[in-house]
Motif scaffolding. Structure first.
Motif, short mmCIF file in Angstrom:
data_model
loop_
_atom_site.label_atom_id
_atom_site.label_comp_id
_atom_site.label_asym_id
_atom_site.label_seq_id
_atom_site.Cartn_x
_atom_site.Cartn_y
_atom_site.Cartn_z
N ASP A 148 0.83 -1.21 0.00
CA ASP A 148 0.00 0.00 0.00
C ASP A 148 0.86 1.26 0.00
O ASP A 148 0.45 2.31 -0.53
N ALA A 149 2.06 1.15 0.60
CA ALA A 149 2.97 2.30 0.65
C ALA A 149 3.87 2.39 -0.58
O ALA A 149 4.72 3.28 -0.65
N GLY A 150 3.69 1.46 -1.54
CA GLY A 150 4.43 1.55 -2.80
C GLY A 150 5.41 0.43 -3.06
O GLY A 150 6.03 0.40 -4.13
N ALA A 151 5.60 -0.50 -2.12
CA ALA A 151 6.54 -1.60 -2.34
C ALA A 151 5.98 -2.57 -3.39
O ALA A 151 4.77 -2.64 -3.61
N ARG A 152 6.88 -3.33 -4.01
CA ARG A 152 6.49 -4.38 -4.94
C ARG A 152 6.98 -5.72 -4.40
O ARG A 152 8.10 -5.82 -3.89
N GLN A 153 6.15 -6.74 -4.51
CA GLN A 153 6.52 -8.07 -4.06
C GLN A 153 6.65 -8.99 -5.26
O GLN A 153 5.75 -9.08 -6.09
N VAL A 154 7.81 -9.65 -5.37
CA VAL A 154 8.05 -10.62 -6.43
C VAL A 154 7.98 -12.00 -5.77
O VAL A 154 8.91 -12.42 -5.08
N SER A 155 6.86 -12.69 -5.95
CA SER A 155 6.65 -13.97 -5.29
C SER A 155 7.11 -15.13 -6.16
O SER A 155 7.04 -15.07 -7.39
N GLY A 156 7.56 -16.19 -5.49
CA GLY A 156 7.98 -17.39 -6.21
C GLY A 156 9.31 -17.26 -6.91
O GLY A 156 9.63 -18.07 -7.78
N ALA A 157 10.09 -16.27 -6.53
CA ALA A 157 11.40 -16.05 -7.14
C ALA A 157 12.48 -16.24 -6.09
O ALA A 157 12.54 -15.48 -5.12
N ARG A 158 13.32 -17.22 -6.26
CA ARG A 158 14.38 -17.49 -5.29
C ARG A 158 15.63 -16.68 -5.64
O ARG A 158 16.09 -16.69 -6.77
N GLY A 159 16.14 -15.93 -4.66
CA GLY A 159 17.38 -15.20 -4.86
C GLY A 159 18.56 -16.15 -4.95
O GLY A 159 18.80 -16.92 -4.03
N LEU A 160 19.28 -16.10 -6.05
CA LEU A 160 20.41 -17.00 -6.25
C LEU A 160 21.74 -16.34 -5.91
O LEU A 160 22.66 -17.02 -5.45
N GLU A 161 21.84 -15.05 -6.14
CA GLU A 161 23.13 -14.38 -5.98
C GLU A 161 22.91 -12.89 -5.79
O GLU A 161 22.08 -12.27 -6.47
N ILE A 162 23.65 -12.31 -4.83
CA ILE A 162 23.69 -10.85 -4.69
C ILE A 162 24.84 -10.35 -5.55
O ILE A 162 26.00 -10.75 -5.36
N VAL A 163 24.53 -9.51 -6.49
CA VAL A 163 25.52 -9.04 -7.46
C VAL A 163 26.27 -7.85 -6.90
O VAL A 163 25.66 -6.90 -6.38
N GLU A 164 27.59 -7.88 -6.98
CA GLU A 164 28.46 -6.81 -6.50
C GLU A 164 29.23 -6.21 -7.66
O GLU A 164 29.77 -6.93 -8.51
N ARG A 165 29.30 -4.89 -7.70
CA ARG A 165 30.10 -4.20 -8.71
C ARG A 165 30.84 -3.05 -8.05
O ARG A 165 30.22 -2.20 -7.40
N ALA A 166 32.14 -3.03 -8.21
CA ALA A 166 33.00 -1.95 -7.70
C ALA A 166 32.78 -1.71 -6.21
O ALA A 166 32.72 -0.57 -5.74
N GLY A 167 32.65 -2.79 -5.45
CA GLY A 167 32.59 -2.67 -4.00
C GLY A 167 31.24 -2.36 -3.41
O GLY A 167 31.14 -2.09 -2.21
N ARG A 168 30.19 -2.38 -4.23
CA ARG A 168 28.86 -2.17 -3.68
C ARG A 168 27.87 -3.08 -4.38
O ARG A 168 28.13 -3.58 -5.47
N VAL A 169 26.74 -3.32 -3.72
CA VAL A 169 25.75 -4.20 -4.32
C VAL A 169 25.09 -3.52 -5.51
O VAL A 169 24.94 -2.28 -5.54
N ALA A 170 24.72 -4.34 -6.48
CA ALA A 170 24.07 -3.81 -7.68
C ALA A 170 22.72 -4.46 -7.93
O ALA A 170 22.03 -4.10 -8.89
N GLY A 171 22.35 -5.43 -7.11
CA GLY A 171 21.07 -6.09 -7.29
C GLY A 171 21.13 -7.55 -6.91
O GLY A 171 22.11 -8.03 -6.32
#
Length: 353
Positions: A148-171
């Motif tokens: 209701d406050a604007g968030a989006r939920q992606v259901s049924g999607a398993r996170g496989l990897e946190i992507v890092e670029r140049a020392g910070r997360v990218a997604g």
């Protein structure tokens, strides 16, 4: 800033809600059921590891009250005789030393409080400010507030990897593709180490499987949370008994289930019937999950590893969900209001993976 929250259990949902209501762009990646659905749902500070942990849990109770009305949230107090004699007196003295509301009841008063109880102890402790919540329903309600406050939920999607670029997360790369973002909050319970250890963040976890039994509705037996040597028991608004699979489940250190789920349910039934002999219990649901217990048994809260990565991994997630959401929202906005409260739970304390 776009923040990705991995996990839509009680902790992830509370964090997403808080961040979205603060105006952040939030995407929640939800792979499905985890430990939340198998949680007893007790909100308390009468169980703690030390004074710092007590303070955090007490702050957690206060934060729940700030959330307002949620499905299944009740402040019915607890009645505990898990220990007796000198141990009970020591527990009372410790809680009083912390300034926690607690009182001792004798056998007659216990009978009055729980009329159908067959095994009445000589004395018990009442903690009147404690409560409980239906964790799955509360998580769904918090998630709805986040949306209701604007968030989006992606259901049924398993996170496989946190992507890092140049020392910070990218997604986060999921099994369905990449979700870009500038910050990632890992609230994935027992699945968190697989996500953060490739980024050099050590997160040792203890194997702590747990079970939970939920009965079909019964006539009203009790209006408080019972903490007995035989089992912890509570009854929800619909009359269903909620019973953990192990005795003293918050302190249970079993690394494996010692029997099949059906046998676990039989043991829980026997424990309840010993306390309430006239009750016929028909379990409607038997659930098993791995509880997220970090290696030193203490919560893991805050930033670690590449810039933009935050962790929220802990047992007793129900008690702590609301305060952890407040802490991380403040921390991610550049604040330091909760520094002393969460200093013992620094997310980088285990070093490099």
């Amino acid at each position: 800033m776009k923040t990705i929250v991995i996990g839509a259990g009680i902790i992830g949902a509370a964090i997403a809600c808080r961040l979205a209501q603060a105006g952040q762009e939030v995407v929640v990646i939800d792979a499905g059921a985890g430990a939340t659905a198998q949680s007893f749902g007790w909100i308390n500070a009468s169980f703690s590891l030390d004074a710092d942990h007590f303070r955090l849990r007490e702050a957690g109770m206060a934060a729940w009250r700030r959330l307002g009305d949620l499905p299944g949230l009740s402040w019915q107090g607890s009645l505990s005789w898990e220990v007796q004699g000198a141990a009970l007196e020591a527990m009372k003295a410790e809680l009083e030393g912390f300034g926690y509301p607690v009182e001792r009841l004798g056998a007659n008063a216990i009978r009055d409080r729980v009329p159908g109880l067959a095994m009445v102890p000589e004395e018990a402790l009442v903690c009147p400010t404690e409560g409980s919540v239906e964790p799955g329903r509360a998580a769904a309600a918090l998630m709805a507030r986040a949306v209701d406050a604007g968030a989006r939920q992606v259901s049924g999607a398993r996170g496989l990897e946190i992507v890092e670029r140049a020392g910070r997360v990218a997604g986060v790369r999921t099994e369905w593709g990449m979700v870009p973002g500038e910050a990632v909050v890992v609230a994935a319970g027992a699945g968190a180490p697989a996500l953060v250890e490739p980024l050099g963040v050590a997160l040792p976890m203890l194997p702590r499987p747990g079970g939970l039994m939920i009965s079909r509705p019964l006539p009203r037996l009790l209006d408080t949370i019972l903490v007995a040597p035989e089992r912890e028991i509570r009854q929800d608004a619909e009359g269903r008994l909620i019973v953990p699979g192990s005795v003293s489940h918050q302190g249970d250190e079993s690394a494996a289930l010692d029997c099949a789920p059906e046998a676990l349910a039989d043991s829980a039934r026997a424990a309840v019937v010993a306390l309430f002999p006239r009750v016929t219990i028909d379990w409607a649901r038997i659930g098993v999950a791995m509880r997220p217990v970090p290696g030193d048994k203490r919560p893991v809260i805050g930033a670690a590893g590449p810039e933009g990565l935050y962790l929220a991994v802990m047992h007793s997630g129900v008690t702590l969900a609301a305060i952890v959401a407040e802490v991380l929202a403040d921390r991610m906005a550049g604040g330091g209001a909760y520094g002393d409260l969460v200093a013992p739970y620094d997310a980088g304390r285990f070093g490099a993976a």
